[in-house]
Design a protein around this motif. Structure first.
Motif, PDB file in Angstrom:
ATOM      1  N   ARG A 194      52.067 -15.189  54.525  1.00  0.00           N
ATOM      2  CA  ARG A 194      51.097 -16.207  54.105  1.00  0.00           C
ATOM      3  C   ARG A 194      49.974 -16.304  55.128  1.00  0.00           C
ATOM      4  N   GLY A 195      50.313 -16.245  56.405  1.00  0.00           N
ATOM      5  CA  GLY A 195      49.292 -16.271  57.445  1.00  0.00           C
ATOM      6  C   GLY A 195      48.371 -15.065  57.376  1.00  0.00           C
ATOM      7  N   LEU A 197      47.528 -13.439  54.656  1.00  0.00           N
ATOM      8  CA  LEU A 197      46.611 -13.636  53.527  1.00  0.00           C
ATOM      9  C   LEU A 197      45.563 -14.698  53.833  1.00  0.00           C
ATOM     10  N   VAL A 198      45.948 -15.752  54.535  1.00  0.00           N
ATOM     11  CA  VAL A 198      44.983 -16.795  54.912  1.00  0.00           C
ATOM     12  C   VAL A 198      43.861 -16.187  55.737  1.00  0.00           C
ATOM     13  N   GLU A 199      44.241 -15.332  56.694  1.00  0.00           N
ATOM     14  CA  GLU A 199      43.234 -14.721  57.558  1.00  0.00           C
ATOM     15  C   GLU A 199      42.425 -13.660  56.825  1.00  0.00           C
ATOM     16  N   ARG A 200      43.091 -12.850  56.031  1.00  0.00           N
ATOM     17  CA  ARG A 200      42.423 -11.713  55.396  1.00  0.00           C
ATOM     18  C   ARG A 200      41.573 -12.128  54.192  1.00  0.00           C
ATOM     19  N   GLU A 201      42.117 -13.035  53.369  1.00  0.00           N
ATOM     20  CA  GLU A 201      41.440 -13.410  52.126  1.00  0.00           C
ATOM     21  C   GLU A 201      40.627 -14.699  52.254  1.00  0.00           C
ATOM     22  N   ARG A 202      40.723 -15.345  53.397  1.00  0.00           N
ATOM     23  CA  ARG A 202      39.997 -16.594  53.633  1.00  0.00           C
ATOM     24  C   ARG A 202      40.360 -17.653  52.597  1.00  0.00           C
ATOM     25  N   VAL A 203      41.660 -17.817  52.387  1.00  0.00           N
ATOM     26  CA  VAL A 203      42.143 -18.840  51.443  1.00  0.00           C
ATOM     27  C   VAL A 203      43.017 -19.814  52.225  1.00  0.00           C
ATOM     28  N   ASP A 204      43.356 -20.958  51.569  1.00  0.00           N
ATOM     29  CA  ASP A 204      44.250 -21.898  52.245  1.00  0.00           C
ATOM     30  C   ASP A 204      45.704 -21.441  52.069  1.00  0.00           C
ATOM     31  N   GLU A 205      46.620 -22.137  52.748  1.00  0.00           N
ATOM     32  CA  GLU A 205      48.010 -21.715  52.760  1.00  0.00           C
ATOM     33  C   GLU A 205      48.658 -21.822  51.381  1.00  0.00           C
ATOM     34  N   ARG A 206      48.313 -22.861  50.626  1.00  0.00           N
ATOM     35  CA  ARG A 206      48.897 -23.029  49.292  1.00  0.00           C
ATOM     36  C   ARG A 206      48.477 -21.876  48.380  1.00  0.00           C
ATOM     37  N   THR A 207      47.223 -21.483  48.448  1.00  0.00           N
ATOM     38  CA  THR A 207      46.747 -20.369  47.629  1.00  0.00           C
ATOM     39  C   THR A 207      47.397 -19.061  48.050  1.00  0.00           C
ATOM     40  N   ALA A 208      47.547 -18.887  49.348  1.00  0.00           N
ATOM     41  CA  ALA A 208      48.177 -17.667  49.849  1.00  0.00           C
ATOM     42  C   ALA A 208      49.619 -17.551  49.335  1.00  0.00           C
ATOM     43  N   VAL A 225      60.725  -9.726  49.771  1.00  0.00           N
ATOM     44  CA  VAL A 225      60.422  -8.296  49.779  1.00  0.00           C
ATOM     45  C   VAL A 225      58.914  -8.070  49.693  1.00  0.00           C
ATOM     46  N   VAL A 226      58.254  -8.836  48.794  1.00  0.00           N
ATOM     47  CA  VAL A 226      56.794  -8.754  48.684  1.00  0.00           C
ATOM     48  C   VAL A 226      56.145  -9.170  50.003  1.00  0.00           C
ATOM     49  N   ALA A 227      56.655 -10.231  50.602  1.00  0.00           N
ATOM     50  CA  ALA A 227      56.103 -10.711  51.863  1.00  0.00           C
ATOM     51  C   ALA A 227      56.255  -9.664  52.961  1.00  0.00           C
ATOM     52  N   ARG A 228      57.417  -8.996  53.009  1.00  0.00           N
ATOM     53  CA  ARG A 228      57.623  -7.965  54.011  1.00  0.00           C
ATOM     54  C   ARG A 228      56.629  -6.825  53.839  1.00  0.00           C
ATOM     55  N   ALA A 229      56.313  -6.465  52.581  1.00  0.00           N
ATOM     56  CA  ALA A 229      55.343  -5.395  52.332  1.00  0.00           C
ATOM     57  C   ALA A 229      53.956  -5.786  52.837  1.00  0.00           C
ATOM     58  N   VAL A 230      53.565  -7.057  52.642  1.00  0.00           N
ATOM     59  CA  VAL A 230      52.266  -7.536  53.120  1.00  0.00           C
ATOM     60  C   VAL A 230      52.205  -7.476  54.641  1.00  0.00           C
ATOM     61  N   VAL A 231      53.266  -7.931  55.291  1.00  0.00           N
ATOM     62  CA  VAL A 231      53.314  -7.929  56.753  1.00  0.00           C
ATOM     63  C   VAL A 231      53.273  -6.513  57.305  1.00  0.00           C
ATOM     64  N   ASP A 232      54.060  -5.606  56.702  1.00  0.00           N
ATOM     65  CA  ASP A 232      54.074  -4.216  57.179  1.00  0.00           C
ATOM     66  C   ASP A 232      52.721  -3.547  56.981  1.00  0.00           C
ATOM     67  N   ALA A 233      52.078  -3.835  55.849  1.00  0.00           N
ATOM     68  CA  ALA A 233      50.745  -3.243  55.608  1.00  0.00           C
ATOM     69  C   ALA A 233      49.738  -3.720  56.624  1.00  0.00           C
ATOM     70  N   ALA A 234      49.789  -5.012  56.956  1.00  0.00           N
ATOM     71  CA  ALA A 234      48.875  -5.582  57.959  1.00  0.00           C
ATOM     72  C   ALA A 234      49.109  -4.962  59.327  1.00  0.00           C
ATOM     73  N   ALA A 235      50.389  -4.710  59.645  1.00  0.00           N
ATOM     74  CA  ALA A 235      50.711  -4.114  60.937  1.00  0.00           C
ATOM     75  C   ALA A 235      50.165  -2.689  61.034  1.00  0.00           C
ATOM     76  N   ARG A 236      50.217  -1.960  59.927  1.00  0.00           N
ATOM     77  CA  ARG A 236      49.730  -0.578  59.931  1.00  0.00           C
ATOM     78  C   ARG A 236      48.197  -0.510  60.082  1.00  0.00           C
ATOM     79  N   ARG A 237      47.517  -1.559  59.595  1.00  0.00           N
ATOM     80  CA  ARG A 237      46.050  -1.558  59.673  1.00  0.00           C
ATOM     81  C   ARG A 237      45.530  -1.928  61.056  1.00  0.00           C
ATOM     82  N   ARG A 238      46.398  -2.523  61.860  1.00  0.00           N
ATOM     83  CA  ARG A 238      45.965  -2.941  63.195  1.00  0.00           C
ATOM     84  C   ARG A 238      45.689  -1.725  64.066  1.00  0.00           C
TER      85      ARG A 238
END
Length: 239
Positions: A194-195, A197-208, A225-238
């Motif tokens: 969720r964090g 998405l908040v940073e990347r998409e510029r949305v609030d926590e509820r929307t994320a 599982v979906v959340a883990r995929a988002v986190v792993d993708a963000a880590a790879r982009r760093r």
């Protein structure tokens, strides 16, 4: 101090053991002690075994004094009838004076006679409202067990019930702890995603969180599982 009788010694061991979070090996070792004491103190007993029930009520032998007792138990499970299963069903002691003349469980009687056993005494393991199994003694002689045998076996059944109840409580505690750890890990990864998405998409926590839930529903995957995929993708982009 006077020397303890076998019954007193066993009661002391059970009282000490049941007060701790018990591992299965500890319970089995103490049940083996119980079986030894049963054979030593119950007149006429040639073999002894302890049956325990699983979550759906199926019986299996937890500890047996020897192969004879184990085979005699298996006869009851295979036939679906016998004094041990009867003791469990009725929550009361069951006595067979002579398997050759007892007509209550004919399929079981044929098999146990072939093993050379004639008398059986079974006592249920009762803890509160639950029946956890049974302890039973076998004898090669007919009419081997009397009222004293019944009283002694009832005492040992009470000790075995304490052990089984303590083990089940410990197992439930371990299971719940594992579930709690899993839930906390899932919550942490969802919060991290969720964090992201908040940073990347510029949305609030509820929307994320709504975005994550929508992705989970659309893909048919669990939210963590979906959340883990988002986190792993963000880590790879760093970088």
């Amino acid at each position: 101090m006077d020397q303890l009788t076998p019954v007193e010694e066993l009661s002391l061991v059970v009282a000490r053991s049941a007060g701790a979070m018990m591992a299965p090996g500890t319970v089995e070792a103490t049940l083996r002690l119980l079986v030894e004491v049963v054979l030593e103190t119950v007149p006429g007993a040639d073999a002894c075994a302890v049956t325990v029930l699983d979550a759906v009520g199926r019986g299996s032998t937890s500890v047996a004094s020897d192969e004879l007792a184990a085979r005699a138990d298996e006869l009851q499970y295979d036939a679906g009838e016998g004094p041990c299963l009867d003791a469990v069903a009725r929550r009361g002691r069951t006595l067979v004076d002579d398997a050759r003349t007892d007509v209550r469980w004919p399929r079981w009687a044929v098999g146990v006679d072939a093993l050379g056993l004639r008398s059986v005494l079974s006592s249920p393991l009762v803890a509160g409202d639950a029946v956890l199994g049974a302890v039973k003694v076998y004898s090669r002689a007919p009419h081997a067990f009397d009222a004293r045998s019944e009283r002694l076996l009832a005492l040992y059944a009470a000790q075995a019930a304490v052990l089984q109840a303590a083990l089940r409580a410990a197992e439930r505690g371990r299971h719940l702890s594992a579930e709690l750890r899993g839930a906390l890990r899932s919550r942490d990864v969802v919060n991290t995603a969720r964090g992201v998405l908040v940073e990347r998409e510029r949305v609030d926590e509820r929307t994320a969180l709504a975005v994550l839930a929508a992705q989970a529903e659309e893909s048919g995957r669990p939210l963590h599982v979906v959340a883990r995929a988002v986190v792993d993708a963000a880590a790879r982009r760093r970088p």
